[in-house]
Design an enzyme around this catalytic site. Structure first.
Site, PDB file in Angstrom:
ATOM      1  N   ASN A  92       5.386   3.030 -17.873  1.00 16.31           N
ATOM      2  CA  ASN A  92       4.019   2.867 -17.367  1.00 16.31           C
ATOM      3  C   ASN A  92       3.731   4.067 -16.475  1.00 16.31           C
ATOM      4  O   ASN A  92       4.218   4.133 -15.352  1.00 16.31           O
ATOM      5  CB  ASN A  92       3.914   1.560 -16.571  1.00 16.31           C
ATOM      6  CG  ASN A  92       2.569   1.438 -15.871  1.00 16.31           C
ATOM      7  OD1 ASN A  92       1.616   2.141 -16.225  1.00 16.31           O
ATOM      8  ND2 ASN A  92       2.483   0.561 -14.882  1.00 16.31           N
ATOM      9  N   HIS A 152      -1.052  -6.118 -15.196  1.00 18.17           N
ATOM     10  CA  HIS A 152      -0.159  -5.438 -14.249  1.00 18.17           C
ATOM     11  C   HIS A 152      -0.572  -5.811 -12.824  1.00 18.17           C
ATOM     12  O   HIS A 152      -1.761  -5.976 -12.540  1.00 18.17           O
ATOM     13  CB  HIS A 152      -0.238  -3.918 -14.458  1.00 18.17           C
ATOM     14  CG  HIS A 152       0.815  -3.193 -13.686  1.00 18.17           C
ATOM     15  ND1 HIS A 152       0.669  -2.882 -12.356  1.00 18.17           N
ATOM     16  CD2 HIS A 152       2.046  -2.743 -14.043  1.00 18.17           C
ATOM     17  CE1 HIS A 152       1.765  -2.265 -11.936  1.00 18.17           C
ATOM     18  NE2 HIS A 152       2.615  -2.166 -12.945  1.00 18.17           N
ATOM     19  N   GLY A 199       7.508   0.167  -7.138  1.00 15.34           N
ATOM     20  CA  GLY A 199       7.252   1.410  -6.412  1.00 15.34           C
ATOM     21  C   GLY A 199       7.804   1.421  -4.998  1.00 15.34           C
ATOM     22  O   GLY A 199       7.446   2.279  -4.196  1.00 15.34           O
ATOM     23  N   SER A 246      11.119  -0.752  -9.733  1.00 13.63           N
ATOM     24  CA  SER A 246      12.070   0.266  -9.279  1.00 13.63           C
ATOM     25  C   SER A 246      13.309   0.397 -10.172  1.00 13.63           C
ATOM     26  O   SER A 246      14.422   0.554  -9.668  1.00 13.63           O
ATOM     27  CB  SER A 246      12.465   0.013  -7.818  1.00 13.63           C
ATOM     28  OG  SER A 246      11.323   0.092  -6.982  1.00 13.63           O
ATOM     29  N   GLU A 297       7.737  -8.730 -13.151  1.00 11.92           N
ATOM     30  CA  GLU A 297       7.671  -7.635 -12.190  1.00 11.92           C
ATOM     31  C   GLU A 297       7.422  -8.199 -10.791  1.00 11.92           C
ATOM     32  O   GLU A 297       6.259  -8.410 -10.403  1.00 11.92           O
ATOM     33  CB  GLU A 297       6.542  -6.677 -12.554  1.00 11.92           C
ATOM     34  CG  GLU A 297       6.728  -6.002 -13.892  1.00 11.92           C
ATOM     35  CD  GLU A 297       6.121  -4.601 -13.901  1.00 11.92           C
ATOM     36  OE1 GLU A 297       6.871  -3.651 -14.122  1.00 11.92           O
ATOM     37  OE2 GLU A 297       4.918  -4.471 -13.649  1.00 11.92           O
ATOM     38  N   LYS A 349       0.985   4.856 -15.111  1.00 10.07           N
ATOM     39  CA  LYS A 349      -0.083   4.598 -14.133  1.00 10.07           C
ATOM     40  C   LYS A 349      -1.113   5.731 -14.197  1.00 10.07           C
ATOM     41  O   LYS A 349      -1.420   6.208 -15.280  1.00 10.07           O
ATOM     42  CB  LYS A 349       0.509   4.439 -12.723  1.00 10.07           C
ATOM     43  CG  LYS A 349       1.731   3.517 -12.712  1.00 10.07           C
ATOM     44  CD  LYS A 349       2.133   3.116 -11.341  1.00 10.07           C
ATOM     45  CE  LYS A 349       3.444   2.351 -11.409  1.00 10.07           C
ATOM     46  NZ  LYS A 349       3.596   1.390 -10.347  1.00 10.07           N
ATOM     47  N   GLU A 371      -0.953  -4.143 -10.242  1.00  4.69           N
ATOM     48  CA  GLU A 371      -1.938  -3.249  -9.622  1.00  4.69           C
ATOM     49  C   GLU A 371      -3.352  -3.581 -10.107  1.00  4.69           C
ATOM     50  O   GLU A 371      -4.317  -3.445  -9.367  1.00  4.69           O
ATOM     51  CB  GLU A 371      -1.562  -1.783  -9.890  1.00  4.69           C
ATOM     52  CG  GLU A 371      -0.367  -1.378  -9.036  1.00  4.69           C
ATOM     53  CD  GLU A 371       0.522  -0.321  -9.647  1.00  4.69           C
ATOM     54  OE1 GLU A 371       0.106   0.371 -10.588  1.00  4.69           O
ATOM     55  OE2 GLU A 371       1.681  -0.208  -9.179  1.00  4.69           O
TER      56      GLU A 371
HETATM   57  C1  PEP Z   1       5.446  -0.581 -12.869  1.00  4.55           C
HETATM   58  O1  PEP Z   1       4.534   0.176 -12.645  1.00  4.55           O
HETATM   59  O2  PEP Z   1       5.311  -1.469 -13.711  1.00  4.55           O
HETATM   60  C2  PEP Z   1       6.708  -0.420 -12.132  1.00  4.55           C
HETATM   61  C3  PEP Z   1       7.669  -1.276 -12.348  1.00  4.55           C
HETATM   62  O3  PEP Z   1       6.778   0.654 -11.269  1.00  4.55           O
HETATM   63  P1  PEP Z   1       8.120   1.226 -10.576  1.00  4.55           P
HETATM   64  O4  PEP Z   1       9.164   1.375 -11.671  1.00  4.55           O
HETATM   65  O5  PEP Z   1       7.708   2.549 -10.007  1.00  4.55           O
HETATM   66  O6  PEP Z   1       8.561   0.242  -9.545  1.00  4.55           O
END
Ligand code: PEP
Length: 249
Positions: free
Chosen positions: A9, A95, A173, A213, A167, A11, A97
């Site tokens: 992803n 997601h 992040g 992460s 998630e 973003k 976000e």
């Molecule tokens: C994501 O954007 O779905 C995500 C898991 O980000 P990150 O790996 O940076 O935590």
């Protein structure tokens, strides 16, 4: 055996020129790797370049969101058939976000899931609790509610391509990762909700990814967990070497 799916992803990062640079370096690093399915989800503006670049490889391309209507006066939105028309096969839906900043709700996630499935896209439906919910012991309630509403009035036949990503929002992040055990517990619960909605056999075959992460350093431990059927990777997917290392954990 469920084939693992490792999805990037990006973003709101990278333009078409940077997308080109990424694939120039990434494709040779994963050449011949077919143990896992690889999907890259760049911003809309990069989809066309990405699709041209992955032509002839085992890599698939997905979008990061989709609207549920087929067409109309919906400024700024993208319809499912627009994605399939250019060769996009996957789409991230719900997601955290989008839920946090753009008003995505359990109900819009459900509408988007239905529309994506109807058009033959593989939706990666995201669920996960925020830190306050985990600390208040509400993780199970939140995941149950998100799954129940996301899966509502979708038949098992229609849902056949569904993929879910767990998630935990506090891990996205932040550099904090759920332990493989914590993720596995959440995945068992999500699989249980899928069994209620779509039946045991469907749930057994459903791929549930972990996101939050994921890095080359923790990918092996997470991916070795039987309940974890792949990863949704944000930050670490922007660099071709680190994303390739995760794919090849
Ligand atoms: C994501 O954007 O779905 C995500 C898991 O980000 P990150 O790996 O940076 O935590």
């Amino acid at each position: 055996m469920r084939k693992k799916l490792i999805a990037a992803n990006w973003k709101m990062y990278k333009n078409p020129a940077q997308t080109k640079e990424f694939f120039r370096d990434f494709i040779p690093l994963v050449a011949g790797h077919d143990r896992d399915e690889i999907v890259v989800c760049p911003p809309y503006i990069d989809l066309h370049s990405a699709l041209e670049l992955i032509n002839g490889t085992q890599i698939s391309v997905g979008a990061q969101d989709v609207y549920w209507k087929d067409e109309g006066a919906f400024t700024g939105e993208i319809a499912p058939a627009m994605l399939t028309a250019i060769g996009c096969t996957h789409v991230i839906i719900g997601h955290s976000e989008r839920r946090q900043y753009f008003g995505e709700t359990d109900d819009t996630v459900n509408l988007k899931l239905k529309a994506a499935l109807e058009h033959g896209l593989t939706p990666i439906a995201c669920v996960g609790e925020v830190l306050e919910e985990r600390e208040a012991g509400l993780t199970e309630d939140v995941l149950r509610r998100q799954c129940m509403r996301a899966f509502s009035s979708i038949s098992a036949r229609k849902a056949s391509k569904l993929v879910v990503a767990y998630e935990p929002v506090w891990a996205i992040g932040t550099g904090k990762t759920a332990t493989p055990g914590m993720a596995a517990d959440a995945h068992v619960l999500i699989r249980g909700e899928a069994a209620k909605a779509f039946g045991e056999a469907f749930a057994e075959a459903l791929r549930i990814l972990y996101g939050g992460s994921v890095k080359p350093e923790n990918a092996t431990a997470l991916m070795s967990e039987e309940e974890i059927d792949g990863a949704l990777v944000g930050g670490a997917s922007l660099d071709p070497k680190s994303f390739a290392a995760i794919v090849k954990y």
